[in-house]
Design a protein around this motif. Structure first.
Motif, PDB file in Angstrom:
ATOM      1  N   GLY A 238     -31.853  11.509  -4.618  1.00  0.00           N
ATOM      2  CA  GLY A 238     -32.795  12.868  -4.334  1.00  0.00           C
ATOM      3  C   GLY A 238     -32.346  13.800  -4.570  1.00  0.00           C
ATOM      4  O   GLY A 238     -33.447  14.777  -4.534  1.00  0.00           O
ATOM      5  N   GLU A 239     -31.041  13.997  -4.220  1.00  0.00           N
ATOM      6  CA  GLU A 239     -30.458  15.611  -4.528  1.00  0.00           C
ATOM      7  C   GLU A 239     -30.133  15.184  -6.542  1.00  0.00           C
ATOM      8  O   GLU A 239     -29.725  14.440  -6.608  1.00  0.00           O
ATOM      9  N   PRO A 240     -30.850  16.361  -7.120  1.00  0.00           N
ATOM     10  CA  PRO A 240     -30.219  16.423  -8.366  1.00  0.00           C
ATOM     11  C   PRO A 240     -28.750  16.357  -8.962  1.00  0.00           C
ATOM     12  O   PRO A 240     -27.823  16.853  -7.623  1.00  0.00           O
ATOM     13  N   GLU A 270     -33.632  13.366 -11.335  1.00  0.00           N
ATOM     14  CA  GLU A 270     -33.995  13.043 -10.674  1.00  0.00           C
ATOM     15  C   GLU A 270     -33.713  12.816  -9.214  1.00  0.00           C
ATOM     16  O   GLU A 270     -33.965  12.957  -8.475  1.00  0.00           O
ATOM     17  N   GLY A 271     -32.208  12.932  -9.370  1.00  0.00           N
ATOM     18  CA  GLY A 271     -31.470  12.706  -8.203  1.00  0.00           C
ATOM     19  C   GLY A 271     -30.779  11.240  -8.141  1.00  0.00           C
ATOM     20  O   GLY A 271     -31.009  10.461  -6.789  1.00  0.00           O
ATOM     21  N   GLY A 275     -24.906   4.634  -5.196  1.00  0.00           N
ATOM     22  CA  GLY A 275     -25.500   2.929  -6.000  1.00  0.00           C
ATOM     23  C   GLY A 275     -26.203   2.360  -7.079  1.00  0.00           C
ATOM     24  O   GLY A 275     -25.874   1.725  -7.692  1.00  0.00           O
ATOM     25  N   GLU A 276     -27.313   3.149  -6.778  1.00  0.00           N
ATOM     26  CA  GLU A 276     -28.381   3.007  -8.269  1.00  0.00           C
ATOM     27  C   GLU A 276     -27.618   3.096  -9.245  1.00  0.00           C
ATOM     28  O   GLU A 276     -27.889   2.554 -10.673  1.00  0.00           O
ATOM     29  N   ALA A 277     -27.017   4.227  -9.623  1.00  0.00           N
ATOM     30  CA  ALA A 277     -26.354   4.927 -11.342  1.00  0.00           C
ATOM     31  C   ALA A 277     -25.376   3.350 -11.448  1.00  0.00           C
ATOM     32  O   ALA A 277     -24.918   3.155 -12.712  1.00  0.00           O
ATOM     33  N   LYS A 278     -24.326   3.672 -10.139  1.00  0.00           N
ATOM     34  CA  LYS A 278     -23.205   2.518 -10.634  1.00  0.00           C
ATOM     35  C   LYS A 278     -23.758   1.399 -11.077  1.00  0.00           C
ATOM     36  O   LYS A 278     -23.342  -0.161 -11.572  1.00  0.00           O
ATOM     37  N   LYS A 279     -25.004   0.245 -10.378  1.00  0.00           N
ATOM     38  CA  LYS A 279     -25.462  -0.656 -11.080  1.00  0.00           C
ATOM     39  C   LYS A 279     -26.450  -0.776 -12.498  1.00  0.00           C
ATOM     40  O   LYS A 279     -25.960  -1.649 -12.972  1.00  0.00           O
ATOM     41  N   GLU A 280     -26.046   0.468 -12.621  1.00  0.00           N
ATOM     42  CA  GLU A 280     -27.077   0.612 -13.430  1.00  0.00           C
ATOM     43  C   GLU A 280     -25.175   0.278 -15.009  1.00  0.00           C
ATOM     44  O   GLU A 280     -25.827  -0.136 -15.981  1.00  0.00           O
ATOM     45  N   LEU A 281     -24.839   1.219 -14.757  1.00  0.00           N
ATOM     46  CA  LEU A 281     -23.804   1.479 -15.177  1.00  0.00           C
ATOM     47  C   LEU A 281     -22.906   0.099 -15.905  1.00  0.00           C
ATOM     48  O   LEU A 281     -22.539  -0.778 -16.599  1.00  0.00           O
ATOM     49  N   PHE A 282     -22.854  -0.788 -14.393  1.00  0.00           N
ATOM     50  CA  PHE A 282     -22.039  -2.347 -14.422  1.00  0.00           C
ATOM     51  C   PHE A 282     -23.513  -3.045 -15.044  1.00  0.00           C
ATOM     52  O   PHE A 282     -22.493  -3.775 -16.148  1.00  0.00           O
ATOM     53  N   THR A 283     -24.289  -3.266 -15.495  1.00  0.00           N
ATOM     54  CA  THR A 283     -25.369  -3.922 -16.070  1.00  0.00           C
ATOM     55  C   THR A 283     -24.868  -3.842 -16.929  1.00  0.00           C
ATOM     56  O   THR A 283     -24.851  -4.927 -18.676  1.00  0.00           O
TER      57      THR A 283
END
Length: 338
Positions: A238-240, A270-271, A275-283
């Motif tokens: 949630g933190e930019p 948008e923050g 963990g979600e950013a790393k998940k998208e990177l992995f994909t």
């Protein structure tokens, strides 16, 4: 209107396991360039160069196998390029001696690797040449032989290797002058302005020497685990987040389309959670490498197939090196009595 084909030569030192930084910075652009009809590509496994730093026979042998399989798995077409192992071309070592007899020691004294070794020794109050082998000292001459043997027009290199290409020019020019002929093409170093330098797990340049690499063909499970180790800051979901100060975003950019990059940039604003950013990177990374990983695993288990491809490449390279070496022998006076 026809365009003369430019000969481009690239060497890959056979130490270590290929990682994402190798792929983004060297392998992917070289394979793309090899598909250009105006380019005559020579790519070789620099196993003689590996001996300068590595005296573990099993490691050199395994690295050679892994790197050969990596390039082929990622789409290098051995029918379009000349893909060979340095040690299979005997003329390279013979030419190295010819060039050693012309290369000025003062020129070698200025080589970056040698100067760095001397400076490290002096900083520790050691003899300046402590631990310096002739392999390290004369490395630029072997590299010059690699380049000049095939009269490369362009040599793609990192900034740290520009000096060695310039040395090859100097040595080749000296040979041409002394033996009164245009035997060698004088090569040009090619440093791509848009060549990506990938950050590693800790934010520094991805490098085996830093121990911060992500191996290229890890299993999906291990790849995900490596990506999850990428260093991030303590900002909460949630933190930019600043994409320009993020190792995750830097690696993401190297694999993403422009639209994907802008989308991820917005998510950072948008923050998005780390963990979600790393998940998208992995994909993203896994999708690009999955098919090549499967091909790599097949090739690694077929050493005779790899060997046959390299021997075919050596035969192709020898059609240039053998007659050229005969010409150079004649030039320096090493020839049969008539």
């Amino acid at each position: 209107m026809s365009t003369q084909r430019q000969r481009v030569l690239t060497g890959i030192t056979t130490t270590g396991t290929p990682h994402l930084g190798n792929y983004v910075g060297a392998i992917r652009p070289a394979i793309a360039a090899s598909k250009d009809d105006n380019v005559d590509s020579f790519l070789f496994l620099a196993d003689y160069h590996a001996l300068i730093k590595c005296q573990d026979p099993a490691a050199v042998h395994q690295s050679t196998r892994e790197i050969a399989a990596t390039w082929l798995a990622l789409g290098l077409d051995p029918e379009r390029v000349t893909f060979y192992r340095q040690s299979d071309i005997a003329e390279i070592t013979e030419l190295t001696w010819f060039l050693n007899c012309l290369a000025a020691k003062g020129l070698m004294n200025r080589a970056h690797a040698y100067k760095a070794a001397v400076q490290d020794n002096e900083a520790e109050s050691q003899d300046p040449d402590f631990g310096v082998t002739m392999g390290l000292f004369s490395y630029p001459v072997l590299m010059a032989a690699d380049i000049l043997m095939f009269n490369a027009d362009r040599v793609p290199v990192g900034k740290d290797q520009i000096q060695h290409v310039e040395m090859a020019r100097d040595i080749g020019q000296r040979f041409n002058h002394i033996y009164k002929g245009q035997y060698f093409t004088l090569p040009k170093a090619e440093v791509g302005d848009d060549t990506a330098v990938l950050t590693g797990l800790d934010g520094r340049k991805m490098s085996k020497s830093y121990g911060n690499t992500i191996p290229l063909f890890e299993t999906e499970k291990k790849l995900k685990k490596s990506i999850n180790k990428i260093k991030t800051n303590l900002l909460e979901p949630g933190e930019p987040k600043d994409p320009n100060d993020s190792n995750v975003f830097e690696i993401y950019k190297a694999f993403a389309t422009p639209d994907q990059i802008e989308d991820m940039r917005q998510k950072f604003a948008e923050g998005i959670a780390w963990g979600e950013a790393k998940k998208e990177l992995f994909t993203l990374v896994n999708d690009e490498l999955a098919e090549a990983r499967e091909r790599y695993n097949e090739l690694i288990e077929k050493p005779t197939e790899l060997e046959a491809i390299l021997q075919a490449g050596a035969d192709r390279a020898s059609k240039t090196s053998k007659p050229f070496m005969a010409e150079l022998r004649e030039a320096v006076g090493i020839r049969a009595f008539k």
